[in-house]
Structures are given as C-alpha cells and as structure tokens.
Design an enzyme around this catalytic site. Structure first.
Site, PDB file in Angstrom:
ATOM      1  N   CYS A   1       0.861  -1.193   0.000  1.00  0.00           N
ATOM      2  CA  CYS A   1       0.000   0.000   0.000  1.00  0.00           C
ATOM      3  C   CYS A   1       0.893   1.238   0.000  1.00  0.00           C
ATOM      4  O   CYS A   1       1.596   1.506   0.986  1.00  0.00           O
ATOM      5  CB  CYS A   1      -0.906  -0.006   1.231  1.00  0.00           C
TER       6      CYS A   1
ATOM      7  N   CYS B   1      -0.086   4.174   2.618  1.00  0.00           N
ATOM      8  CA  CYS B   1       0.224   3.890   4.025  1.00  0.00           C
ATOM      9  C   CYS B   1       1.680   3.455   4.214  1.00  0.00           C
ATOM     10  O   CYS B   1       2.178   3.458   5.344  1.00  0.00           O
ATOM     11  CB  CYS B   1      -0.700   2.806   4.572  1.00  0.00           C
TER      12      CYS B   1
ATOM     13  N   HIS C   1      -6.827  -1.572   1.913  1.00  0.00           N
ATOM     14  CA  HIS C   1      -6.758  -0.112   2.092  1.00  0.00           C
ATOM     15  C   HIS C   1      -8.137   0.469   1.802  1.00  0.00           C
ATOM     16  O   HIS C   1      -8.728   0.179   0.766  1.00  0.00           O
ATOM     17  CB  HIS C   1      -5.717   0.491   1.149  1.00  0.00           C
ATOM     18  N   CYS C   2      -8.650   1.283   2.729  1.00  0.00           N
ATOM     19  CA  CYS C   2      -9.947   1.929   2.498  1.00  0.00           C
ATOM     20  C   CYS C   2      -9.709   3.355   2.027  1.00  0.00           C
ATOM     21  O   CYS C   2      -9.085   4.150   2.748  1.00  0.00           O
ATOM     22  CB  CYS C   2     -10.782   1.922   3.780  1.00  0.00           C
TER      23      CYS C   2
ATOM     24  N   CYS D   1     -11.554   5.886   4.405  1.00  0.00           N
ATOM     25  CA  CYS D   1     -10.898   6.115   5.704  1.00  0.00           C
ATOM     26  C   CYS D   1      -9.429   6.516   5.517  1.00  0.00           C
ATOM     27  O   CYS D   1      -8.773   6.900   6.483  1.00  0.00           O
ATOM     28  CB  CYS D   1     -10.973   4.860   6.573  1.00  0.00           C
TER      29      CYS D   1
ATOM     30  N   CYS E   1      -5.069   1.579   5.919  1.00  0.00           N
ATOM     31  CA  CYS E   1      -5.154   0.131   5.774  1.00  0.00           C
ATOM     32  C   CYS E   1      -5.927  -0.417   6.971  1.00  0.00           C
ATOM     33  O   CYS E   1      -5.645  -0.046   8.112  1.00  0.00           O
ATOM     34  CB  CYS E   1      -3.760  -0.472   5.730  1.00  0.00           C
TER      35      CYS E   1
ATOM     36  N   HIS F   1     -16.555  -0.966   4.191  1.00  0.00           N
ATOM     37  CA  HIS F   1     -16.688   0.409   4.687  1.00  0.00           C
ATOM     38  C   HIS F   1     -18.181   0.690   4.824  1.00  0.00           C
ATOM     39  O   HIS F   1     -18.927   0.573   3.865  1.00  0.00           O
ATOM     40  CB  HIS F   1     -16.036   1.409   3.730  1.00  0.00           C
ATOM     41  N   CYS F   2     -18.600   1.049   6.036  1.00  0.00           N
ATOM     42  CA  CYS F   2     -20.027   1.247   6.274  1.00  0.00           C
ATOM     43  C   CYS F   2     -20.381   2.733   6.157  1.00  0.00           C
ATOM     44  O   CYS F   2     -19.926   3.543   6.974  1.00  0.00           O
ATOM     45  CB  CYS F   2     -20.378   0.726   7.672  1.00  0.00           C
TER      46      CYS F   2
ATOM     47  N   CYS G   1     -14.925   2.096   8.844  1.00  0.00           N
ATOM     48  CA  CYS G   1     -14.729   0.756   8.316  1.00  0.00           C
ATOM     49  C   CYS G   1     -15.070  -0.280   9.386  1.00  0.00           C
ATOM     50  O   CYS G   1     -14.844  -0.045  10.571  1.00  0.00           O
ATOM     51  CB  CYS G   1     -13.278   0.573   7.913  1.00  0.00           C
TER      52      CYS G   1
END
Ligand SMILES: [Zn+2]
Ligand SMILES: [Zn+2]
Length: 440
Positions: free
Chosen positions: A118, A121, A131-132, A135, A138, A145-146, A152
C-alpha cells in the site's frame, strides 16, 4: 472549504442517526410510557423492556463507531523505494512472505506469489488487510466500509458491528410491536378524550356546545380547538359564536352546536390547550408515534437481508470483501472459504471469542492478532501431527513397560510379558467371537 463540506456530508448520516435515536427515546419514554400509558404497571414493564435494548444497541453502535482502528504492525512497514526494489525480485518476495507470515497472494495482480503493497500507508498488506480509500488507511481484516457509520468494519470492531445489527433488530421489532399496540389508544384519547374535555370544560366554564346525543362533527372539532386555545372568556365566546354561525345547517347534517354563551371564564379551558394539529385533526403524539413505527419498519426491512448475509459470512469465516473477491493461498488453492475453520462454532469464535458468556457484550474478544489467520491446511496438519504424536507416545510407552518388566523380573519377566500378550490376544479373539455372534 471543499474538504470541510465533504467532511460534513460524510457525517450527515451519523448525525441523523443520533438525532433519530434521541427523538425515538423522547417519543417512547415521554409520549408513550409517561403520557399515554396511564397504568403504572404497564409503563414500568414497557420501560424496563425498552431500556436494556436501547442501551445495548447504543453501546454497540458507539463501540463500532468509536473503537480506534488497529494499526498495521511495524514489521509490515516499508518505504516505497525498498518496495520498488523488492517487487522486482520474486525470491525476496518469498523471503518477505515467510518472514512476515503472509499466507495469501494478491489475486488482483493476477500473478501468483506476489505481495501486496500500500503506497499511501507505506506498508506491505497483511493477510485479509485492505486499504480503504474513504478512511484513507489500511484496515486489518477489513469487512467493508459502512456509509451509515462513516467507518470501516474490520478486525477492531467486527464483533461490535455484528452485535449492533442484532440489537438494533430486536430494538426495532420491540418498538414497532409496542408502538402499534399503543397507537389506537392515542387515537381514542385524542378524539374521545377531547369529547370528554369538552364536557369538562362545559361544566367548568358554563359553555355548553356539544349535544350528548350525536358524535363529534368536523365543526365541533374546530369549535373545540377555537375555544380551548382561546385565552379569555371573551375570545372563547366570540370563537364559539363565529363557528356556530358559519356551520352548515341542512337536514342531512347535524344541527350546529348550541352556544349558550354563558361562559364566565375560559381561562381554565385555555390551560388545557388542545394538542390537535389544525387541518389534520391528528395530535402531534399520534403523528410522532406513527412516524416511529414507519421508520423502524423500514429499518427491519433493510436489516433482514443484512443479518442473513452476515450470518452466512460468519458461519464460513468470510469477510464481505472476500465474498466478492476470492483470495488465493501462496501454497496453492483459492476461494472464499480458505479461512473456514471447519465448523460454524469455530468460525464464530474467530470473531466472537472463546467465552460464550462474553458474546452478547461489546467487549473485544476476537481471536488472533489481526494479521495472522489460521487456514484449513494448518488445521489438517495440526490434526495429523497430533495423531502421529499420540501413536508414537503409545508405542514408546509400551516398549518401555516391556523393557522395564523384562529387566526387573529377569527370565520370569519374559514369561510374564508372553503371558500378558497371550491374555490380550485371548481377550481380542473373545471380543471378535462376540462381535460375530451379535452381527451374524
Ligand atoms: Zn493503506
Ligand atoms: Zn473505511
């Protein structure tokens, strides 16, 4: 500025959820349990069933929302330059993989035995880590992801999220059932209750305007509203007279209410202001309770498939992302079920923990460290190793016993061992004969 707007937009849903929670609490506790339910026993029962569900749902919601993400361990950190160098050398991949204990391959690269890195990060991704982009981090064992939480769901809060889904479902079902039960009572209180009020006001003020022998008409409601909301006797009389005059008087419709206009005071009437909303004839309480029912029916409808999906995922120890993107193992094999521990109970333990009594509470009990996960192959190897060890131990014990007996008792010992062997042989042949006799 643009960033600020985006930030606000992302938190709008969360703020709305908090507002709805607070408002629901007001409607249920104040409007229903305190104002509507006259029976103290009934309101106590409702309140003591409501509060545990409310607090458990809120506790799980806050834990899911506020539990900080677990950082990717330091050993996975790597600067981009080093990664660019390692990426070209597959032998270094194997070394790094075994050094970090990574079992999966990055399937999205379409290349076996490739580590995943990543760049934002600056770390090699551990197994099941993603990785989000929302957000910007990682997330260990990322589930999804909510958007409802703007967070997350991952290793750090997966258990809390699952519990939240269950508690909010139970809470919603409870609200819909009990609110629906109370709603007709509010309806009656607003309509029949107002008729009683009218009678009471008539007695107190001397204003008589609703004949007993006929049901309330629209005109009566308007009149009631006008009189009850007036603050002086003069206003009350004027309002009553105006409506009485404007009321239709045909043979089909009931006669206009009689207004004797002998009111001495209407101040007490003004004190009991009607809660009827002009134009609808419905009270604010009725509308709010109806809205609560509608909102939580929608919540239940959307929760059912979500609960079903997460139950299936948990039973197979699969994350939401893995369901859509099967992963491969470096040792060969791939699929959505590579982390399946072999039984539903074992898979549940991965998220819910080993202690059954702690399952209902949002305290962290998930197994593992978030970066290393057992796979089926490991389970099978462990079983084989255990069986081999047990067999070896039994053989060694038998040999040691025989040697000790022979050494201790000399020639007599040999006879003893031979006799013991013959005895065991005899027992087995007897058992064999019994088995034959039984199943012939
Ligand atoms: Zn990342
Ligand atoms: Zn996220």
């Amino acid at each position: 500025m643009e960033r600020l707007e985006k930030l606000q937009l992302e938190w709008v849903l969360v703020v709305m959820e908090f507002a709805t929670t607070a408002w629901t609490y007001y409607v249920y506790v104040w409007l229903i349990c305190i104002q509507t339910t006259q029976n103290r026993v009934e309101s106590t029962i409702l309140l003591s069933a409501f509060h545990p569900l409310f607090f458990m749902a809120l506790w799980c919601f806050l834990k899911t929302l506020l539990t900080p993400r677990m950082a990717v361990p330091a050993e996975f950190k790597m600067d981009a330059k080093t990664w660019d160098y390692i990426e070209l050398d597959t032998s270094l991949h194997d070394y790094t993989r075994s050094h970090l204990g990574i079992k999966t391959v990055a399937s999205h690269r379409g290349q076996a035995k490739t580590l995943s890195y990543c760049y934002p990060c600056g770390n090699i991704k551990p197994d099941r880590c993603h990785h989000c982009s929302r957000c910007k981090a990682c997330v260990l064992r990322m589930d999804h992801h909510c958007p409802w939480l703007n967070r997350c769901v991952g290793f750090h809060n997966h258990k809390f999220f699952i519990l939240f889904l269950h508690y909010i479902f139970a809470y919603s079902v409870f609200l819909v059932i009990t609110c629906t039960g109370v709603l007709p009572r509010i309806w009656r209180r607003d309509w029949v209750g107002k008729a009683t009020d009218i009678k009471g006001v008539s007695q107190k003020t001397g204003v008589s305007f609703v004949p007993k022998e006929r049901p309330l008409s629209e005109n009566d409601t308007a009149l009631t509203l006008a009189i009850l909301t007036s603050s002086t006797a003069k206003e009350a009389k004027a309002a009553a007279a105006a409506i009485a005059v404007s009321a239709p008087s045909s043979s089909a419709s009931p006669p206009p209410p009689m207004v004797t206009a002998t009111a001495t005071t209407a101040t007490s009437a003004a004190g009991t202001k009607a809660s009827l909303i002009a134009g609808t004839g419905l009270s604010a309480a009725f509308l709010q309770v109806s809205l609560v029912i509608l909102i939580y029916i929608l919540v239940i409808i959307s929760l059912v498939p979500l609960l079903q999906m997460h139950a299936e995922l948990m039973a197979g120890n699969v994350t939401t992302l893995e369901q859509f993107r099967p992963i491969g193992l470096a040792t060969g094999g791939s699929g959505v079920d590579i982390f399946d521990m072999g039984s539903v109970a074992a898979n549940h333990r991965q998220i819910m923990g080993s202690h059954l009594w702690l399952w209902p509470f949002p305290v962290f009990t998930s197994l593992g460290d978030g970066v290393h996960f057992p796979v089926v192959v490991v389970v099978i190897v462990v079983v084989v190793v255990v069986v081999v060890v047990v067999v070896v131990v039994v053989v060694v014990v038998v040999v040691v016993v025989v040697v000790v007996v022979v050494v201790a008792a000399g020639a007599g010992g040999v006879v003893l061992v031979v006799k013991a062997t013959a005895s065991v042989k005899h027992t087995f042949s007897k058992l064999f004969l019994m088995y034959n006799a039984l199943f012939r």
